[in-house]
Design a protein around this motif. Structure first.
Motif, PDB file in Angstrom:
ATOM      1  N   LEU A  15      63.548  85.941  17.332  1.00 56.12           N
ATOM      2  CA  LEU A  15      63.696  86.728  16.094  1.00 56.12           C
ATOM      3  C   LEU A  15      62.363  87.331  15.644  1.00 56.12           C
ATOM      4  O   LEU A  15      62.314  88.475  15.204  1.00 56.12           O
ATOM      5  N   GLN A  19      61.803  91.222  15.445  1.00 55.33           N
ATOM      6  CA  GLN A  19      61.410  91.798  14.154  1.00 55.33           C
ATOM      7  C   GLN A  19      60.188  92.702  14.332  1.00 55.33           C
ATOM      8  O   GLN A  19      60.119  93.802  13.789  1.00 55.33           O
ATOM      9  N   PHE A  23      62.880  95.800  14.690  1.00 54.92           N
ATOM     10  CA  PHE A  23      63.383  95.997  13.327  1.00 54.92           C
ATOM     11  C   PHE A  23      62.327  96.469  12.325  1.00 54.92           C
ATOM     12  O   PHE A  23      62.668  97.056  11.306  1.00 54.92           O
ATOM     13  N   SER A  24      61.055  96.203  12.610  1.00 53.47           N
ATOM     14  CA  SER A  24      60.026  96.686  11.681  1.00 53.47           C
ATOM     15  C   SER A  24      59.606  98.112  11.995  1.00 53.47           C
ATOM     16  O   SER A  24      58.701  98.638  11.363  1.00 53.47           O
ATOM     17  N   ASN A  33      62.853  98.894   6.249  1.00 55.73           N
ATOM     18  CA  ASN A  33      62.963  98.118   7.479  1.00 55.73           C
ATOM     19  C   ASN A  33      63.730  96.830   7.190  1.00 55.73           C
ATOM     20  O   ASN A  33      63.376  96.107   6.262  1.00 55.73           O
ATOM     21  N   PHE A  35      65.126  92.986   7.414  1.00 55.03           N
ATOM     22  CA  PHE A  35      64.516  91.694   7.757  1.00 55.03           C
ATOM     23  C   PHE A  35      65.535  90.870   8.541  1.00 55.03           C
ATOM     24  O   PHE A  35      66.117  89.934   8.014  1.00 55.03           O
ATOM     25  N   TYR A  37      65.075  88.782  10.842  1.00 55.61           N
ATOM     26  CA  TYR A  37      64.672  87.396  11.159  1.00 55.61           C
ATOM     27  C   TYR A  37      65.318  86.384  10.220  1.00 55.61           C
ATOM     28  O   TYR A  37      65.318  85.187  10.474  1.00 55.61           O
ATOM     29  N   VAL A  64      55.747  85.719  10.870  1.00 56.85           N
ATOM     30  CA  VAL A  64      56.130  87.123  10.625  1.00 56.85           C
ATOM     31  C   VAL A  64      54.991  87.841   9.894  1.00 56.85           C
ATOM     32  O   VAL A  64      54.619  88.965  10.248  1.00 56.85           O
ATOM     33  N   HIS A  74      56.082  87.630   3.170  1.00 58.45           N
ATOM     34  CA  HIS A  74      57.204  87.117   3.975  1.00 58.45           C
ATOM     35  C   HIS A  74      57.255  85.591   3.880  1.00 58.45           C
ATOM     36  O   HIS A  74      58.336  85.010   3.776  1.00 58.45           O
ATOM     37  N   THR A 152      69.812  95.243   6.023  1.00 58.17           N
ATOM     38  CA  THR A 152      69.716  93.913   6.649  1.00 58.17           C
ATOM     39  C   THR A 152      71.101  93.278   6.758  1.00 58.17           C
ATOM     40  O   THR A 152      71.458  92.706   7.793  1.00 58.17           O
TER      41      THR A 152
END
Lengths: 166, 268
Positions: A15, A19, A23-24, A33, A35, A37, A64, A74, A152
């Motif tokens: 994850l 991420q 995903f970021s 973006n 999250f 994770y 993260v 985070h 998300t």
């Protein structure tokens, strides 16, 4: 038990890497973006040791932050959501809160949606509050938290669907 | 004791959470300059309010001592007036402030000298026209620079702060250099970058250089106590003893430079 721990470890690192690499970099609307994770927190068993879960979640947020170069938002958001998860579970599932996993067959979809939505929105709200750290940015925080939560939520729901069919 | 341990064990998740949260905030504060400044604002409001309350009754008991100090300060000023001395001739209380500078009196409600990055808190804030980057001087010389303000209080980076460098010069000969504190004793500072073509002797007065918008020139700082020529033979390394005693600072003046905006626009 050992198999489950290995699975948790693999999920943890996969994850974080996803991420960072995927995903970021979505930049939806130029700045949103997801999250994803948070899937770790969502899928972690509910009847496990809460102290270990808090420590694991702290480590997740910490890594993260480290990999994304953020200062600590985070970590704080993930840690707080992990600490509050028993309350979220109690609120979402009511008298059925003693299930071993939240997102399994047998629990009502509405309960699952509440649980997932609360975890995601609470996390995004804390994350943006810490990032902006100013009352003047209240509307900006709410807008970003809402848009990030929606994206998300959709992505995690799709990934959970994949888990279920498997 | 057993009950306390039991209570901690019963609420261990809460304590683990608090501990990790504290750790996270420490990381956040260390890694992000924005959050660092926000935390300092928060700490300024909290400590300012608490210390203001403490000082309000403590000052009452120190009135006698404070009166004596003010009388002494008044006498110095009166003697200057009667002898028509040019401002800047004496070592202290003779700030050569021209009309573009205005003094705002304030009192120190918190002062640290034990760390390597020391700060002061003043009992005046934005309500009293204080703003960031204003110089602060004491009865015997410079004190620091305002770096945070809220409505009622201001925090000041003391000159006893390792990361602060101030433009200073030798009063005799006007040679400019850079004044800094090496974090050692709170009554000594270092002056570097003075070229060896100038003559320096022990006892020479060091004053502000006036090459920044914070302080006007010729505000006293201290006296040369020791100096040596660096191995490169091009610059002196000078140690000076400060005129201000930082351990008992109380009344200070914040310098408002009316021409600062013009000065900054030229520097940029």
């Amino acid at each position: 038990m050992l198999q489950e721990n290995i699975q948790i470890g693999i999920t943890f690192f996969v994850l974080i890497i996803l991420q960072f690499l995927v995903f970021s970099n979505i930049d939806f609307f130029g700045f949103i973006n997801p999250f994803v994770y948070l899937l770790f927190l969502v899928r972690y068993r509910l009847d496990g040791n809460q102290s270990i879960f808090i420590l694991n979640s702290f480590a997740l947020g910490f890594f993260v932050d480290l990999i994304l170069g953020t200062a600590g938002a985070h970590t704080i958001a993930t840690l707080t959501v992990a600490y509050l998860r028993p309350l979220i579970v109690g609120f979402s599932f009511g008298i059925n809160a003693d299930v071993p996993y939240a997102m399994i067959k047998g629990t009502r979809i509405s309960n699952q949606l509440t649980y997932l939505g609360l975890i995601i929105f609470l996390h995004a709200l804390i994350y943006y509050s810490i990032s902006y750290f100013s009352w003047l940015a209240f509307f900006q925080i709410m807008k970003n938290a809402f848009l990030t939560s929606v994206l998300t939520f959709i992505l995690i729901w799709l990934i959970l669907g994949f888990y279920k069919t498997k | 004791m057993q009950q306390i341990i039991n209570a901690i064990l019963r609420n261990r998740n809460f304590f683990i959470y608090l501990l990790l949260l504290f750790f996270s905030f420490v990381i956040l504060q260390n890694k992000s300059p924005y959050h660092q400044s926000q935390f300092r604002q928060l700490s300024l409001s909290l400590s300012g309010t608490l210390l203001g309350m403490r000082n309000s009754y403590q000052n009452y008991f120190q009135l006698e001592k404070e009166n004596a100090r003010l009388v002494e300060e008044n006498q110095k000023l009166k003697s200057l007036l009667s002898f028509q001395k040019t401002p800047g001739e004496a070592d202290s209380l003779t700030y050569n402030l021209n009309t573009s500078f205005e003094l705002i009196p304030a009192r120190v409600i918190k002062n640290s000298i034990g760390g390597v990055r020391n700060f002061l808190i003043l009992d005046k804030g934005k309500n009293d026209s204080l703003s960031v980057e204003m110089g602060v001087i004491g009865p015997n010389g410079i004190v620091g620079i305002v770096d945070q303000t809220n409505r009622k209080f201001a925090s000041v980076i003391s000159i006893l702060h390792r990361d602060l460098k101030i433009n200073a010069k030798l009063k005799k000969g006007n040679a400019f250099g850079s004044l800094y504190w090496n974090g050692d004793v709170p009554n000594k500072m270092q002056l570097s970058d003075i070229p060896t073509i100038n003559t320096v002797s022990v006892g020479d007065t060091v004053v502000t250089g006036g090459m920044s918008a914070y302080f006007p020139s010729n505000i006293p700082i201290g006296k040369v106590s020791k100096f040596e020529i660096l191995p490169s033979k091009r610059y002196y390394q000078i140690e000076l003893i400060l005129f201000n005693n930082f351990s008992n600072l109380d009344h200070v003046y914040v310098i408002k430079n009316k021409d600062k905006a013009t000065f900054d626009s030229l520097v940029k």
